[in-house]
Design an enzyme around this catalytic site. Structure first.
Site, PDB file in Angstrom:
ATOM      1  N   ASP A   1      -7.850  -5.475  -0.150  1.00 10.99           N
ATOM      2  CA  ASP A   1      -8.290  -6.171  -1.040  1.00 10.99           C
ATOM      3  C   ASP A   1      -7.894  -7.990  -1.086  1.00 10.99           C
ATOM      4  OD1 ASP A   1      -9.583  -4.684  -2.783  1.00 10.99           O
ATOM      5  OD2 ASP A   1      -7.853  -3.874  -3.082  1.00 10.99           O
TER       6      ASP A   1
ATOM      7  N   HIS B   1       1.111  -1.365   0.233  1.00 12.85           N
ATOM      8  CA  HIS B   1      -0.183  -0.029   0.404  1.00 12.85           C
ATOM      9  C   HIS B   1       1.057   0.810  -0.257  1.00 12.85           C
ATOM     10  CE1 HIS B   1      -3.582   2.434   0.860  1.00 12.85           C
ATOM     11  NE2 HIS B   1      -3.943   1.674   0.637  1.00 12.85           N
TER      12      HIS B   1
HETATM   13  N1  CMC Z   1       4.126  -7.136  -4.424  1.00 13.94           N
HETATM   14  C1  CMC Z   1       5.902  -7.967  -5.052  1.00 13.94           C
HETATM   15  N2  CMC Z   1       6.365  -6.573  -4.911  1.00 13.94           N
HETATM   16  C2  CMC Z   1       6.209  -5.299  -4.684  1.00 13.94           C
HETATM   17  C3  CMC Z   1       4.272  -5.212  -4.284  1.00 13.94           C
HETATM   18  C4  CMC Z   1       3.320  -6.348  -4.706  1.00 13.94           C
HETATM   19  N3  CMC Z   1       2.242  -6.750  -4.475  1.00 13.94           N
HETATM   20  N4  CMC Z   1       4.449  -4.015  -4.235  1.00 13.94           N
HETATM   21  C5  CMC Z   1       5.327  -3.530  -3.960  1.00 13.94           C
HETATM   22  N5  CMC Z   1       6.241  -4.175  -4.303  1.00 13.94           N
HETATM   23  C6  CMC Z   1       7.847  -3.751  -4.460  1.00 13.94           C
HETATM   24  C7  CMC Z   1       8.094  -3.231  -5.647  1.00 13.94           C
HETATM   25  O1  CMC Z   1       7.907  -4.254  -6.797  1.00 13.94           O
HETATM   26  C8  CMC Z   1       9.207  -1.715  -5.391  1.00 13.94           C
HETATM   27  O2  CMC Z   1      10.046  -2.960  -4.830  1.00 13.94           O
HETATM   28  P1  CMC Z   1      12.028  -1.792  -5.621  1.00 13.94           P
HETATM   29  O3  CMC Z   1      11.697  -0.812  -4.555  1.00 13.94           O
HETATM   30  O4  CMC Z   1      12.810  -3.185  -4.974  1.00 13.94           O
HETATM   31  O5  CMC Z   1      11.216  -1.450  -6.805  1.00 13.94           O
HETATM   32  C9  CMC Z   1       8.495  -1.427  -3.900  1.00 13.94           C
HETATM   33  O6  CMC Z   1       7.407  -2.998  -3.311  1.00 13.94           O
HETATM   34  C10 CMC Z   1       8.047  -0.323  -3.878  1.00 13.94           C
HETATM   35  O7  CMC Z   1       6.896  -0.600  -4.726  1.00 13.94           O
HETATM   36  P2  CMC Z   1       5.756   0.522  -5.529  1.00 13.94           P
HETATM   37  O8  CMC Z   1       5.061  -0.244  -6.692  1.00 13.94           O
HETATM   38  O9  CMC Z   1       6.200   1.389  -6.046  1.00 13.94           O
HETATM   39  O10 CMC Z   1       5.057   1.587  -4.273  1.00 13.94           O
HETATM   40  P3  CMC Z   1       3.288   2.290  -4.799  1.00 13.94           P
HETATM   41  O11 CMC Z   1       3.536   2.456  -3.117  1.00 13.94           O
HETATM   42  O12 CMC Z   1       3.592   2.588  -5.517  1.00 13.94           O
HETATM   43  O13 CMC Z   1       2.331   1.240  -4.985  1.00 13.94           O
HETATM   44  C11 CMC Z   1       0.867  -0.506  -4.796  1.00 13.94           C
HETATM   45  C12 CMC Z   1       1.257   1.038  -4.243  1.00 13.94           C
HETATM   46  C13 CMC Z   1      -0.514  -0.525  -4.188  1.00 13.94           C
HETATM   47  C14 CMC Z   1       0.189   0.125  -5.565  1.00 13.94           C
HETATM   48  C15 CMC Z   1       1.261  -1.936  -5.056  1.00 13.94           C
HETATM   49  O14 CMC Z   1       2.155  -2.345  -3.022  1.00 13.94           O
HETATM   50  C16 CMC Z   1       0.586  -2.824  -5.356  1.00 13.94           C
HETATM   51  O15 CMC Z   1       0.351  -3.110  -6.680  1.00 13.94           O
HETATM   52  N6  CMC Z   1       0.023  -3.184  -4.908  1.00 13.94           N
HETATM   53  C17 CMC Z   1      -0.443  -5.192  -5.236  1.00 13.94           C
HETATM   54  C18 CMC Z   1      -1.699  -4.249  -6.131  1.00 13.94           C
HETATM   55  C19 CMC Z   1      -3.012  -4.442  -5.141  1.00 13.94           C
HETATM   56  O16 CMC Z   1      -2.876  -4.943  -3.919  1.00 13.94           O
HETATM   57  N7  CMC Z   1      -3.496  -3.038  -5.284  1.00 13.94           N
HETATM   58  C20 CMC Z   1      -4.940  -2.392  -3.881  1.00 13.94           C
HETATM   59  C21 CMC Z   1      -4.187  -1.830  -2.815  1.00 13.94           C
HETATM   60  S1  CMC Z   1      -5.224  -1.181  -1.550  1.00 13.94           S
HETATM   61  C22 CMC Z   1      -6.878  -0.910  -1.910  1.00 13.94           C
HETATM   62  C23 CMC Z   1      -6.693   0.562  -2.670  1.00 13.94           C
HETATM   63  O17 CMC Z   1      -6.702   1.349  -1.796  1.00 13.94           O
HETATM   64  O18 CMC Z   1      -6.954   0.598  -4.154  1.00 13.94           O
END
Ligand code: CMC
Length: 434
Positions: free
Chosen positions: A368, A311
Site C-alpha cells: 500500500d 506486515h
Molecule cells: N508503524 C509503527 N509501528 C508499527 C507499525 C507501523 N506501521 N506496524 C507495526 N508496528 C509496531 C507495533 O506498534 C508493535 O510494536 P510493539 O511490539 O513495540 O508493541 C509491533 O510493530 C507489532 O505490531 P502488530 O500490530 O502487533 O503487528 P501485526 O502483525 O498484528 O500487524 C499490520 C500488521 C500490517 C496491521 C501493522 O504493521 C500495521 O498496522 N501497519 C500499518 C497499516 C498498513 O499499512 N496495513 C496494510 C498491510 S499490507 C496490505 C494488506 O495485505 O492488507
C-alpha cells in the site's frame, strides 16, 4: 510442553500435559513448512489452543499462493510475482489462480470473451445506486452491489452456476466500481465498451461521460493491469479468510465476496492505501517534517502508525512494494508528473529503514505504500483506492472459495473461546437493581 519426535517423515510432536501425553501428527507443506495437526486435541485432552489474530494457526491446506515472509517471496500457483508482473495480464493471472494452471491461448481468448460479454449490469442497478447517499464511500457501495447480484442470479448452486457466477463477478466488478464512483459525482454511469480490454474498459467507465469521449492511454491501462496482478492473491489474509469463513457456511459466492470486500475496507488491511495518501498529505500540510512524523509513529503514547509499513507475514521486504516503487517512478515520469507525495514517501522510507525501531520491529514498506501514489497519478480518487485493491483481489478470493468448497477437510468455521465472563449467577429483577 511439546517435543518433536525424531522421524524421517513429517512425524509427530508429543504434547505433555497434566493428564498424560498426546502424540500430535505433523503436516508438511510443499515448501517445507510444518504444522501440528491438533484436530484431536480437545477430544483427547479437553483443552483448546489460544491464538488471537490466528498468527500461529494454519486454517487450511492451500495450493493457491505461497509467501515466504522472511525471504520476501510471493508466488501464485508456483509462479514468482516478479515474473507474472513482467509477462502476464490480469485476466491470465485470474485464470491461473482460479484453475491452477496458466491458460492456453484458446482458453484465455474464451475467458476474455466471456468476461467481456458479461460486463453490463441489470438496469435495476441504476435505481439501486440512486437509493444510496451521494457521499457514500464506494467500498460499502461495492459490497452491497456484489451482495445484491445474488438477488439477480438465484439459481441452485450447480457447477455451471458457480462457473457463471465467477464470470459475472470478474466481469461486473469494474462496472460496479465505476458506477459507485459516478454516483458519488452525480454523473450517469457509463456503459462498458466491449471493444476495450479489462483495465481500459474500467478506466473508460471511470472517466468518460456521455458528452465526452475518453481516450484510454495504453500506458495507464497497463499500470492498472499491473496493480491488479500484484493484488490478485495473498493467501490467508483477513479478507480472504473472511471469504472462506462465510463460504464455509455454504453461503453463495456473491455473499462470500461481498463479505470479503467489507473486510478489506478496514484501515489495517486494504484501507491502508487511502490512509497512506492521507498521511503523506498530513505531513506535507504540517510543513513536510518527515523526521517528526517518524518519531510520532514510534511513540507508544500516540496511536499514529506509519501507514503502508509493516506486515503480519513479510519481515524483510514486501516483493509487491519493490515492483510498485519502480512502477511508481516509471508512471510519474511517463506522465511528466512531479509528485510531492512521492518525494515525501521516498524520504519517509529512507529514514524509517535506517531507524532502529523499524529495523528491530522488522517494519518495511508494504504494497500500500506506493500504490496510492500511482492511483493518484492515474486520476483515481482517494476514496476509490481500496476499491482498486478489491478489483485486483477478486480472483484470489474466488480461487480460495473454490478450493475451500472442494476440500474434504472443510467444516463450517466455528472457533472456540476461553470464556472470561461472569460465572453462573442469579437473575436480579429490575426493581432491585441499583
Ligand atoms: N508503524 C509503527 N509501528 C508499527 C507499525 C507501523 N506501521 N506496524 C507495526 N508496528 C509496531 C507495533 O506498534 C508493535 O510494536 P510493539 O511490539 O513495540 O508493541 C509491533 O510493530 C507489532 O505490531 P502488530 O500490530 O502487533 O503487528 P501485526 O502483525 O498484528 O500487524 C499490520 C500488521 C500490517 C496491521 C501493522 O504493521 C500495521 O498496522 N501497519 C500499518 C497499516 C498498513 O499499512 N496495513 C496494510 C498491510 S499490507 C496490505 C494488506 O495485505 O492488507
Amino acid at each position: 510442553m511439546a517435543t518433536a519426535a525424531p522421524s524421517s517423515g513429517p512425524g509427530t510432536v508429543n504434547l505433555q500435559y497434566d493428564g498424560g501425553t498426546l502424540a500430535l501428527p505433523l503436516i508438511k507443506g510443499s515448501e517445507g513448512e510444518v504444522g501440528i495437526d491438533i484436530a484431536q486435541l480437545r477430544a483427547k485432552t479437553g483443552m483448546i489452543t489460544f491464538d488471537p489474530g490466528l498468527g500461529n494457526t494454519g486454517a487450511c491446506r492451500s495450493k493457491v499462493a505461497f509467501i515466504d515472509g522472511e525471504k520476501g517471496i510471493l508466488r501464485y500457483r508456483g509462479y514468482p510475482i516478479e515474473e507474472l508482473a513482467k509477462k502476464s495480464t490480469f485476466l491470465e493471472v485470474a485464470w491461473l489462480l482460479i484453475h491452477g494452471e496458466l491458460p492456453t491461448k484458446a482458453e484465455l481468448d474464451t475467458f476474455a470473451a466471456d468476461v467481456t460479454r458479461h460486463t453490463m449490469l441489470h438496469e435495476n442497478f441504476n435505481r439501486f445506486f440512486d437509493a444510496l447517499p451521494k457521499d457514500a464511500h464506494p467500498m460499502p457501495v461495492c459490497a452491497a452491489a456484489v451482495g445484491a447480484l445474488a438477488t439477480f442470479y438465484q439459481q441452485p448452486e450447480t457447477d455451471q452456476h458457480v462457473h457463471d457466477t465467477i464470470t459475472r463477478l470478474i466481469a461486473k466488478m469494474p462496472t460496479i466500481a465505476a458506477a459507485s464512483y459516478k454516483h458519488s459525482l452525480g454523473q450517469p454511469s457509463i456503459y462498458p465498451q466491449n471493444a476495450l480490454d479489462y483495465a481500459s474498459n474500467f478506466l473508460h467507465m471511470m472517466f468518460a461521460t456521455p458528452c465526452e469521449h475518453y481516450h484510454v492511454d495504453p500506458t495507464l491501462a497497463r499500470a492498472v493491469d499491473l496493480l491488479f496482478i500484484l493484488h490478485a492473491d495473498h493467501e490467508q489474509n483477513c479478507s480472504t479468510s473472511t471469504v472462506r469463513v462465510v463460504g464455509s457456511s455454504k453461503a453463495n459466492l456473491f455473499a462470500s465476496i461481498s463479505a470479503g470486500i467489507s473486510a478489506l475496507w478496514g484501515p489495517l488491511h486494504g484501507g491502508a492505501n487511502q490512509e497512506v495518501i492521507e498521511m503523506l498529505d498530513r505531513i506535507e500540510a504540517e510543513g513536510g517534517d518527515v523526521h517528526k512524523f517518524v518519531e510520532l509513529a514510534k511513540s507508544k503514547k500516540d496511536h499514529t502508525r506509519l501507514m503502508g509499513f509493516g506486515h503480519r507475514v513479510y519481515k524483510n521486504f514486501d516483493p509487491r512494494a519493490v515492483i510498485l516503487k519502480k512502477a511508481c517512478g516509471d508512471v510519474l515520469t511517463l506522465l511528466g508528473i512531479k509528485s510531492k507525495q512521492l518525494e515525501i514517501a521516498m524520504k519517509l522510507e529512507e529514514i524509517a529503514l535506517a531507524d532502529d525501531y523499524f529495523i528491530s520491529h522488522k517494519l518495511y514498506p508494504n504494497v500500500d505504500f506506493y500504490s496510492g501514489i500511482i492511483y493518484k497519478a492515474l486520476g483515481i480518487p482517494v476514496n476509490m483506492f481500496t476499491v482498486m485493491f478489491a478489483l485486483g483481489r477478486l480472483p484470489g478470493w474466488i480461487a480460495q472459495w473454490i478450493e475451500m468448497r472442494h476440500d474434504p477437510d472443510t467444516r463450517i468455521t466455528r472457533p472456540r473461546q476461553i470464556y472470561t465472563g461472569a460465572t453462573c449467577r442469579e437473575y436480579v429483577p429490575i426493581e432491585q437493581r441499583g
